[in-house]
Design an enzyme around this catalytic site. Structure first.
Site, PDB file in Angstrom:
ATOM      1  CD  GLN A 114      -2.496   1.209   2.733  1.00 35.37           C
ATOM      2  OE1 GLN A 114      -2.058   0.553   3.674  1.00 35.37           O
ATOM      3  NE2 GLN A 114      -3.577   1.954   2.842  1.00 35.37           N
ATOM      4  CB  SER A 117       1.635   6.795   5.017  1.00 37.73           C
ATOM      5  OG  SER A 117       0.445   6.407   5.666  1.00 37.73           O
ATOM      6  CB  SER A 149       3.286  -3.381   5.657  1.00 37.06           C
ATOM      7  OG  SER A 149       3.036  -2.580   6.781  1.00 37.06           O
ATOM      8  CD  GLU A 232      -5.029  -0.080   6.616  1.00 40.51           C
ATOM      9  OE1 GLU A 232      -3.818  -0.282   6.803  1.00 40.51           O
ATOM     10  OE2 GLU A 232      -5.492   1.032   6.291  1.00 40.51           O
ATOM     11  CD  GLU A 365      -3.480   9.859  18.399  1.00 42.32           C
ATOM     12  OE1 GLU A 365      -2.854   9.627  19.442  1.00 42.32           O
ATOM     13  OE2 GLU A 365      -3.313   9.197  17.353  1.00 42.32           O
TER      14      GLU A 365
END
Length: 395
Positions: A114, A117, A149, A232, A365
């Site tokens: 993926q 980020s 990952s 996910e 968060e």
């Protein structure tokens, strides 16, 4: 007769096993045949590994095939492909994309990662800066991704890139399927606090992606990415598990093995966490039942949030129960594993690796904001960047 399955499906499984001996058929050949027979994921359409049946039947089909010695399709090493890429491709992909990617993905022949980020856009995923510029029938992609990952073993990646910097950040994104073997893809290990390099940073330099590997419409990447992220969270927090599975089982076994270290305070904390773990397990069961009926609910975000908190609290309690023995760390060798194995390591590893649970798959968060605003309907936090073109935002 197995009365858990409709008669026709049970007959199909028996016929498949009669025609494909698990002991003598080569592993990949057997897996390909299972996919073609519609027994890979029975809820998918015919011709794409399924039979168009209720998802609830999958576990029962899996059980029958496992009892017959069915080979594994590398599920642990390809969690991103199976849990995130596949359902996203099924929902948004063209017929050609579904035919090309779903079969080798399910058989484990092609591992996925993926590319979401970035160093400057982790929790604020809509702020990604990786650029994709169209050049005829291809896109040239430049940028950097991080915390990827399995990138070191992946053949393909789901990639979110900015295709229009002149509109607000959520609107200028497009979703691609990126070949990790293409020129310009540079994968570098990120060594973690555990000593492993399970994660990677990925540099993209003039990577050419054909437009045929764009998933969804240009500029609608945020919509596609949100579907992926929901998948996910369900995959991380909502997997099927028996009672005392995972970390709660590890800590309960530690408690039973060390009566000399028991105290009323430890007992109180362990019982509280045991109850919470059981509530989470049953909530995950309810989530899977609703998904099987085609009724996805908000439990995915809550389950992922709960999973992270419980794993961190339980790994901390385990260290306290073990005393000085918990401070030992067996191996600091830098390796690049193909999966996360919490229970196959020592307590020190579990304690350190659990710190990542509240970051990966959406930070705790951000998940609290999602639950508050989108599920509970509470007022949203003030935002000043929604209507400003991305290129004008401070970075």
């Amino acid at each position: 007769m197995n009365r858990d399955l409709p008669e026709e499906l049970h007959r199909r499984v028996e016929q498949f096993l009669a025609e494909h001996d698990t002991a003598t058929t080569e592993r990949v050949t057997w897996l390909r045949a299972r996919f073609d027979a519609g027994l890979a994921w029975v809820s998918f359409p015919e011709g794409l590994g399924g039979l168009g049946l209720p998802q609830a039947l999958q576990a029962k089909v899996d059980r029958l095939l496992d009892e017959a010695g069915a080979p594994d399709n590398n599920r642990q090493a390809n969690g991103i492909g199976l849990g995130m890429a596949a359902p996203t491709i099924l929902r948004f992909g063209t017929d050609e994309q579904k035919r090309r990617f779903l079969r080798p993905l399910w058989t484990g022949e092609e591992i996925w990662c993926q590319l979401f980020s970035e160093p400057g856009a982790g929790s604020d995923l809509a702020g990604v800066a990786t650029r994709a510029v169209r050049d005829g029938d291809t896109w040239l992609v430049n940028g950097q991704k991080v915390w990827t990952s399995g990138a070191h073993q992946a053949r393909f990646a789901i990639l979110l890139a900015r295709t229009n910097p002149d509109v607000p950040k959520h609107g200028g994104l497009t979703y691609f399927l990126c070949d990790m073997t293409d020129p310009g893809v540079d994968v570098r290990p990120l060594r973690q606090i555990t000593g492993e390099a399970e994660f990677n940073e990925v540099f993209l330099t003039d990577v050419s992606i054909p437009d045929s590997q764009r998933l969804g419409a240009e500029g609608e990447g945020w919509k596609v990415a949100n579907a992926t992220l929901n998948n996910e969270r369900v995959a991380i927090g909502g997997r099927a598990a028996p009672r005392e599975d995972g970390m709660i089982g590890v800590v309960a076994d530690t408690w039973r093995a060390h009566p000399e270290r028991r105290t009323p305070e430890f007992h109180h904390r362990l019982l509280g966490l045991w109850v919470e773990a059981e509530v989470a397990r049953l909530t995950g069961q309810r989530l899977r039942q609703k998904l099987a009926l085609g009724q996805p609910g908000p439990e995915g975000a809550a389950m992922k949030l709960t999973f992270a908190r419980l794993t961190q609290q339980l790994s901390g309690l385990e260290l306290e129960l073990l005393g000085e023995d918990g401070l030992r760390y067996s191996d600091w060798t830098m390796v690049r594993p193909d999966k996360v194995d919490m229970t196959g390591h020592d307590a020190g590893y579990r304690y350190l690796r659990a710190k990542g649970n509240s970051i990966e798959g959406g930070t705790s968060e951000i998940l609290r904001n999602i639950i508050a605003e989108r599920i509970l309907g509470l007022p949203a936090e003030p935002r000043v960047d929604k209507d400003i073109p991305w290129k004008e935002l401070p970075r």
